[in-house]
Write an enzyme that holds these catalytic residues in place. Structure first.
Site, PDB file in Angstrom:
ATOM      1  CD  GLU A 165     -14.979   3.143  20.519  1.00 11.24           C
ATOM      2  OE1 GLU A 165     -15.256   4.558  20.771  1.00 11.24           O
ATOM      3  OE2 GLU A 165     -15.390   2.457  19.697  1.00 11.24           O
ATOM      4  CD  GLU A 218     -22.865   2.368  20.427  1.00 13.86           C
ATOM      5  OE1 GLU A 218     -23.321   1.118  20.194  1.00 13.86           O
ATOM      6  OE2 GLU A 218     -23.366   3.350  20.257  1.00 13.86           O
TER       7      GLU A 218
END
Lengths: 339, 339
Positions: free
Chosen positions: B163, B307
């Site tokens: 994310e 991430e």
């Protein structure tokens, strides 16, 4: 290692497109890889090779393992045929596997595919006499260094250490006690599933060996390695020395390769900078290794198989740590990026 | 998941050429992979895909991050251009990276290469009102599920979650507190390098949000996710549901994907069996996740970037755990082997 390259890597990390420090131990590892390669960014290792050093141990006569010594040669055959745990993991991480016989007990020839560097058929019983002569120990070190140097000449850019040898956790415990000053009870474990009573006996065997070695009054690192170690420990010392000489990282596996690391660092302290602890050993001795190598192992998955399994699993972490330094955009790039 | 395949994997491990249990957590993971695939040995994942869900957060208005919201779109651009940390790691482990924008703040169009599934421009401020309507939340879940299902149709056999979203650790802390009953102070961290004073303020914001949500009296899992979560959390719930439906493992990254995992498991408890915790989050909330997923994370390298970096690093471990069950010789093979 090169402290300038280390500092350059730290500085580079501070300017990459992420909060400073947010890649944690991958940043520490990347900086160490720069120091090892003497340049920043460090090269991304693309050709890892595992060296599996195999040997038998005279101390087996003391009843320190539930497994017969024939298992060593059988495991060598399994690794060379591709059916060992280490082969499955090597395929996953794209590593070649090289098996070096430096001293297994065997009646027939060394099987095809096994590198024959046998110094003798097993060590002597370290509980009653030095396991190796100094010459035998040096010969095994040279064999390991030669294998590693040939791999490096062939393109290997990341060395991974592994071993096979029934009884070798006993010799490893003796090396850990000798090189760290720890009590044998604190560095001797159950090896390949020994029960509690047999483990207590194993501690006694290690204690006897240390007393014998101390009485001999020859405590230099080479004398200690020859007296208490195995031929595979000596060969792995050679691998580590060769890796350091070529400025290539060498990944340490568990307690057996860790004992070899202690010997290598005792012989040549600067080697410590080239060693990366791949996996925390479940053996109690292995848990002391980080103090000597300066950082904890990358993985702690309760592996206690050896062979190089834990070290191989750390290979992608080493590659990723280098690649982050090579590939990532800087904060300046990102602020210029269209949004 | 399939308990029979799990038991078959345990039995198979006991007969492989190694001391029983000596591969530690790799054996546990292998058995879970068999349970997930409903067969033993499980397939070895060869086509991992990382889904990076991106969105912005209305709660940013409360001053919970040092970073401007524009950084979300800039980081999306960095990931799609290949210059983020997660790209470097994805190259190392051979994973494809798919970026899905489910709700970033942006004036212009979504950049080329980004999957446009924008539900709205950022969530509402969860401190003062529900972050999403139930319809918006469902739409984001469906978007994530659709992306994952398309990947699976295209051959993806291992899903990895990631994310990007400034402010999303605040929403994650609110979800952790709501789904675990923990006090906000125990699950709220410094995110992307917030100082202590701002972190205390962030705890207050989370506490206010929880009080607001509790006062509304609608505590079902979907209501909680919509009220306190982000659009990327919802999309990741969809990825997890789609992975479980296709009997594919889904690797969880840190605290943000972990908060999505809590929501997914609250919505559909059987999903827990398909989730693999890749990396222990440095955020305090993340350390509570293993209690819900049943086992600790595979890695603990002090990463706190998100991430999907930590989850990607665990991909080779998942592949190795499956391959060991597929490739290894049995003890019976070894005793038959020539020595």
């Amino acid at each position: 290692v090169d402290r300038t390259a280390y500092a350059q890597a730290r500085e580079r990390h501070a300017g990459l497109a992420k909060p400073p420090g947010s890649l944690g131990r991958l940043e520490d590892l990347g900086a160490r890889l720069a120091a090892i390669a003497h340049r920043c960014p460090p090269p991304v290792p693309s050709s890892p090779a595992l060296v599996v050093a195999a040997a038998d141990h005279g101390v087996h006569a003391q009843g320190v393992s539930d497994w017969p010594q024939e298992v060593t040669a059988a495991m060598v055959a399994t690794v060379v045929s591709g059916g060992a745990a280490v082969n499955a993991i090597a395929r996953t991480v794209g590593a070649q596997v090289v098996v070096v016989d430096v001293g297994t007990l065997r009646l027939g020839p060394v099987p095809d595919g096994v590198r024959d560097e046998r110094v003798r058929s097993a060590t002597r019983d370290l509980a009653v006499e030095p396991a190796m002569t100094l010459d035998e120990c040096r010969t095994a070190i040279r064999a390991g260094a030669r294998v590693a140097a040939e791999l490096i000449d062939g393109g290997t850019d990341l060395l991974v250490t592994g071993e096979v040898g029934i009884g070798n956790t006993t010799a490893s415990a003796a090396l850990f006690a000798a090189f760290t000053g720890a009590d044998p009870a604190d560095v001797t474990g159950k090896g390949a599933n020994l029960d509690d009573g047999r483990t207590a006996h194993k501690v006694d065997v290690v204690r006897t060996a240390l007393a014998r070695h101390a009485a001999a009054g020859r405590s230099g690192p080479l004398e200690t390695l020859a007296s208490l170690g195995g031929l595979e420990h000596a060969a792995l010392v050679g691998v580590m020395l060769a890796g350091a000489a070529a400025r290539i990282p060498v990944v340490v596996d568990g307690v057996v390769t860790g004992a070899a690391a202690l010997a290598a660092v005792a012989l040549a302290p600067e080697v410590a900078g080239y060693l990366v602890a791949g996996h925390t050993s479940a053996e109690p001795g292995g848990r002391r290794l980080p103090d000597r190598l300066g950082e904890p192992a990358l993985l702690d998955l309760s592996l206690r198989l050896g062979e190089g399994t834990g070290a191989l699993l750390a290979v992608p972490l080493v590659q990723a740590a280098a690649r982050v330094l090579t590939d990532m955009a800087t904060l300046a790039d990102v602020t210029r990026a269209p949004s």
